[in-house]
Write an enzyme that holds these catalytic residues in place. Structure first.
Site, PDB file in Angstrom:
ATOM      1  CB  VAL A  52      -0.584   0.229   0.661  1.00  0.00           C
ATOM      2  CG1 VAL A  52      -1.954  -0.772   0.813  1.00  0.00           C
ATOM      3  CG2 VAL A  52       0.057   0.194   2.341  1.00  0.00           C
TER       4      VAL A  52
ATOM      5  CG  HIS B 251      -3.510  -6.357   0.448  1.00  0.00           C
ATOM      6  ND1 HIS B 251      -2.703  -6.991   0.444  1.00  0.00           N
ATOM      7  CD2 HIS B 251      -4.258  -6.848  -0.773  1.00  0.00           C
ATOM      8  CE1 HIS B 251      -3.260  -8.125   0.949  1.00  0.00           C
ATOM      9  NE2 HIS B 251      -3.682  -7.917  -0.009  1.00  0.00           N
TER      10      HIS B 251
END
Length: 271
Positions: A108, A126
């Site tokens: 991320v 994600h």
């Protein structure tokens, strides 16, 4: 390593998509602590929370600003890091194979995009720490966290003036980090579930790098690709379940991701 590079070249000679599936081990070489390591722990009051306790919708609903503080600290760490040669190698591979290459990342931190990986070929399954979305789910939109939101130190609370910035631009309700939490599910609009599964189902090569095989969609990618005969390669400093599959396919490289990904990208670009 040469046998792995030869297997990658042979896979590229066949039709199908080429997928890089990356995890925290790729960004560890940029100085970003792995998510489940000790650096991911966070103290609220007298209690120390494990990352898997904080990275949940339930935790956000119970103590939203403590969870926001943790994510803004992680955002700070990522903003201060720089892409490493592994990130740059995959960006170069995306440019060399514009119609075939896809980067599926569990990370991320945004380092792949900062290294130049095109948005159209990059699928952060994600989420992204640089983005926020409406906590009330008024829309599917994601927005950049405002530039006026400062870096924060470990343990620092979210100031009132910063809280005022972390709101949905559409409805004015509180915003939330755009990440997939442990008590949530993958979907297509936000986390590319269907797109990634389609890519895996027509893959000729999957290079797994720096992931410990702890989440569901990466497993689906590897299993779907293996089912259609794709070559699977695993790059990791440690043994892991993906390595067992790769050992029967394209092979494993036990070492840092940056050097291995650079070698693989060079082999595919100069085939």
């Amino acid at each position: 390593m040469q046998a792995v590079l030869d297997a990658c070249r042979a896979a590229l000679a066949r039709p199908g998509s080429v997928i890089a599936l990356t995890g925290a081990g790729v960004s560890a070489e940029s100085g970003i602590p792995t998510f489940r390591g000790k650096e991911g722990y966070w103290t609220v009051g007298a209690r120390e929370y494990h990352p898997q306790e904080l990275a949940t919708l339930a935790a956000f609903e119970a103590m939203p600003w403590e969870v926001w503080a943790w994510y803004l600290y992680r955002r700070t760490v990522c903003r201060r890091a720089a892409p490493n040669p592994g990130h740059h190698a995959l960006a170069q591979l995306a440019t060399a194979l514009p119609d075939r290459f896809a980067l599926v990342t569990q990370n991320v931190d945004g380092l792949h995009r900062r290294a130049g990986s095109p948005a159209a070929q990059t699928f952060p399954i994600h989420g992204e720490l640089s983005l926020m979305r409406c906590a009330a789910d008024c829309a599917l939109d994601r927005w950049p966290i405002p530039d006026a939101v400062p870096d924060i130190a470990r343990g620092e609370a979210v100031a009132a003036e910063v809280r005022a910035l972390l709101v949905c631009p559409r409805c004015g309700e509180m915003a939330r980090p755009h990440v997939l939490w442990f008590d949530e599910s993958y979907d297509e609009p936000r986390f590319f579930l269907d797109t990634v599964r389609r890519l895996a189902g027509r893959a000729t090569l999957v290079v797994v790098a720096g992931t410990s095989a702890q989440t569901n969609l990466p497993w689906q990618v590897v299993r779907l690709a293996a089912a259609v005969g794709a070559t699977i390669v695993d790059v990791n400093v440690e043994d892991n379940p993906f390595g067992d599959i790769a050992a029967r396919s394209g092979g494993v490289i036990r070492g840092p991701a940056a050097a291995a990904l650079t070698a693989i990208a060079d082999a595919l670009i100069s085939r």
